[in-house]
Scaffold this motif. Structure first.
Motif, PDB file in Angstrom:
ATOM      1  N   LEU A  22       0.825  -1.211   0.000  1.00  0.00           N
ATOM      2  CA  LEU A  22       0.000   0.000   0.000  1.00  0.00           C
ATOM      3  C   LEU A  22       0.856   1.257   0.000  1.00  0.00           C
ATOM      4  CD1 LEU A  22      -2.752  -1.129   2.524  1.00  0.00           C
ATOM      5  CD2 LEU A  22      -3.150  -0.516   0.131  1.00  0.00           C
TER       6      LEU A  22
ATOM      7  N   THR B 261       2.812   1.543  -3.473  1.00  0.00           N
ATOM      8  CA  THR B 261       2.008   2.000  -4.611  1.00  0.00           C
ATOM      9  C   THR B 261       1.315   3.333  -4.355  1.00  0.00           C
ATOM     10  OG1 THR B 261       0.152   0.651  -3.805  1.00  0.00           O
ATOM     11  CG2 THR B 261       1.608  -0.335  -5.464  1.00  0.00           C
TER      12      THR B 261
ATOM     13  N   ARG C 139      -0.917   4.106  -2.145  1.00  0.00           N
ATOM     14  CA  ARG C 139      -2.329   4.032  -1.746  1.00  0.00           C
ATOM     15  C   ARG C 139      -2.550   4.213  -0.252  1.00  0.00           C
ATOM     16  NH1 ARG C 139      -4.153  -1.494  -3.575  1.00  0.00           N
ATOM     17  NH2 ARG C 139      -1.923  -1.985  -3.459  1.00  0.00           N
TER      18      ARG C 139
ATOM     19  N   GLU D 160      -7.428   0.667   5.146  1.00  0.00           N
ATOM     20  CA  GLU D 160      -7.216  -0.265   4.034  1.00  0.00           C
ATOM     21  C   GLU D 160      -6.950  -1.682   4.523  1.00  0.00           C
ATOM     22  OE1 GLU D 160      -7.299   0.036   0.699  1.00  0.00           O
ATOM     23  OE2 GLU D 160      -8.019   2.087   0.802  1.00  0.00           O
TER      24      GLU D 160
ATOM     25  N   ARG E  81       0.908  -0.106 -11.269  1.00  0.00           N
ATOM     26  CA  ARG E  81       1.215   0.188  -9.869  1.00  0.00           C
ATOM     27  C   ARG E  81       1.581   1.644  -9.627  1.00  0.00           C
ATOM     28  NH1 ARG E  81       4.648  -5.128  -7.697  1.00  0.00           N
ATOM     29  NH2 ARG E  81       2.872  -6.568  -7.799  1.00  0.00           N
TER      30      ARG E  81
ATOM     31  N   ARG F 207      -3.012   3.069 -12.843  1.00  0.00           N
ATOM     32  CA  ARG F 207      -3.489   2.995 -11.458  1.00  0.00           C
ATOM     33  C   ARG F 207      -5.010   3.020 -11.407  1.00  0.00           C
ATOM     34  NH1 ARG F 207       0.121   7.250  -7.892  1.00  0.00           N
ATOM     35  NH2 ARG F 207       1.792   5.806  -7.297  1.00  0.00           N
ATOM     36  N   GLY F 208      -5.579   2.101 -10.630  1.00  0.00           N
ATOM     37  CA  GLY F 208      -7.015   2.074 -10.438  1.00  0.00           C
ATOM     38  C   GLY F 208      -7.770   1.270 -11.463  1.00  0.00           C
TER      39      GLY F 208
END
Length: 408
Positions: free
Chosen positions: A25, A28, A30, A40, A211, A216-217
């Protein structure tokens, strides 16, 4: 052991299985704060704190010791998390038709140092891979950083589980060269720590973009790119590369987009590989390729400096139409939720985005029904970053085991 230490160890024992997910996490981007990390992971704030502290003790991340609330925010400020800029690195290597490059890459996909190599690639893969590993080893000596693994991006489909390069079409290497074995041997001989991995260059570019970049996403991400020669494709499904039963999936370069077109190395005609790569662009534009710089750089320079030239305009239109036809077929088969384009294809998208999107929409069932976003790749040297992702994966899976450490 006092009561406070016992409580901390108990929290960490509960959260030890969360070390890898927590690191990924942060890696990347996030989980920029401990509060986000807590949410998360679905753990308590105390457990998230223990996990973050352990990753910091391993030298992998930094935890801001003096958190500050953003202007206008309410509630308790959260500790910010970031990868440790002085932490370990991995060696990333890439070989292509016009040379090779070695790099040191940290967590977060950050390239710490690079060493470009020769511009002529030998027909002996052992010689080439030895040279690129030597270049990487020199970077490591200069940096003084700990290395935890190595990854190689190869311009060929890489068969699994053997790790052989089945079709290095734009190199003089023999088909079936054991590139993974050779690379791993050279890494060990250079005294570089950690395991060594090898993958196809476009697969690794897609992984890096998913990543850290334009992917992303995305859940179902299609990447199509042309580098120095030829065209490659990759698909990321639910965060993982789809490589097929033997590592050979998504050979999109051999989709026929012009049945009467140029002969292809695979034995067919009019494939994306020979209809939409830099050599095709230069040829349609009426330019003779020179030996001074790579074909990719020549095509990019021509597109940047001579876009109003009639021959260049014709080349842009023809390659966009061929590329759009190929993408439309892939959309019909794969139904991706995002397409990203790399290499010269990124510049073609920039040159006339509406034309490319219109061709894809007109020729694909799902394109007409809603449109698939088509975006340029955003990472420099994304295949190198993707090679690094291979080497970082064992650390992301189990940081303690990969680093040979016990919890503090």
């Amino acid at each position: 052991m006092n009561g406070k230490a016992t409580t901390t160890r108990t929290r960490l024992d509960r959260g030890r299985s969360a070390l890898g997910p927590a690191l990924e996490l942060v890696h990347t981007g996030r989980a920029p704060t401990r509060a986000v990390l807590t949410a998360e992971l679905g753990v308590t704030r105390a457990t998230a704190g223990a996990v973050a502290a352990e990753l910091e003790a391993l030298g992998l991340i930094r935890v801001d010791s003096n958190p500050g609330a953003a202007a206008g925010s309410q509630g308790r400020p959260s500790h910010r998390l970031a990868v440790d800029e002085k932490g370990p690195v991995v060696l990333a290597a890439q070989v292509h038709a016009d040379g090779f490059r070695a790099a040191l890459v940290g967590l977060g996909g950050t390239i710490v140092a690079t060493a470009p190599g020769c511009v002529t690639v030998s027909a002996d893969p052992a010689q080439v891979l030895g040279a690129v590993v030597d270049a990487g080893a020199a970077l490591l000596r200069e940096s003084g950083r700990r290395c935890v693994g190595a990854g190689l991006a190869a311009p060929s489909a890489v068969a699994e589980p053997e790790g052989t390069a089945l079709n290095p079409l734009h190199l003089a290497w023999p088909a079936g060269a054991p590139v993974r074995e050779i690379f791993a041997e050279r890494v060990r001989a250079a005294g570089i720590e950690g395991p060594a991995f090898t993958g196809n260059d476009v697969n690794l570019a897609a992984l890096a973009e998913h990543r850290h970049g334009a992917g992303r996403g995305a859940r179902d991400l299609l990447c199509v790119a042309t580098g120095h020669r030829g065209v490659g494709g990759a698909l990321v499904l639910d965060g993982r590369l789809h490589t097929g039963s033997a590592g050979l999936a998504l050979e999109v370069g051999h989709l026929t987009v012009n049945p009467e077109g140029r002969p292809c190395h695979c034995g067919s005609r009019g494939c994306l590989d020979v209809e939409t790569d830099p050599l095709a662009f230069l040829t349609v534009a009426g330019r003779d390729p020179g030996p001074e710089v790579s074909l990719l750089q020549q095509a990019r320079d021509l597109l940047r400096t001579s876009r109003d030239d009639p021959g260049v305009r014709v080349a842009v239109g023809e390659l966009i139409d061929r590329l759009g036809l190929g993408l439309a077929g892939l959309v019909n088969i794969l139904n991706p939720d995002r397409i990203i384009l790399g290499g010269l294809h990124r510049e073609l998208l920039d040159a006339d985005p509406e034309r490319l999107r219109a061709v894809v929409a007109d020729r694909s069932l799902w394109g007409r029904s809603g449109g698939v976003p088509i975006l340029p790749c955003t990472l420099d040297h994304n295949s190198l970053v993707g090679a690094a992702e291979l080497a970082w994966q064992p650390v992301l899976d189990d940081p303690l085991a990969a680093l040979g450490r016990e919890p503090v």
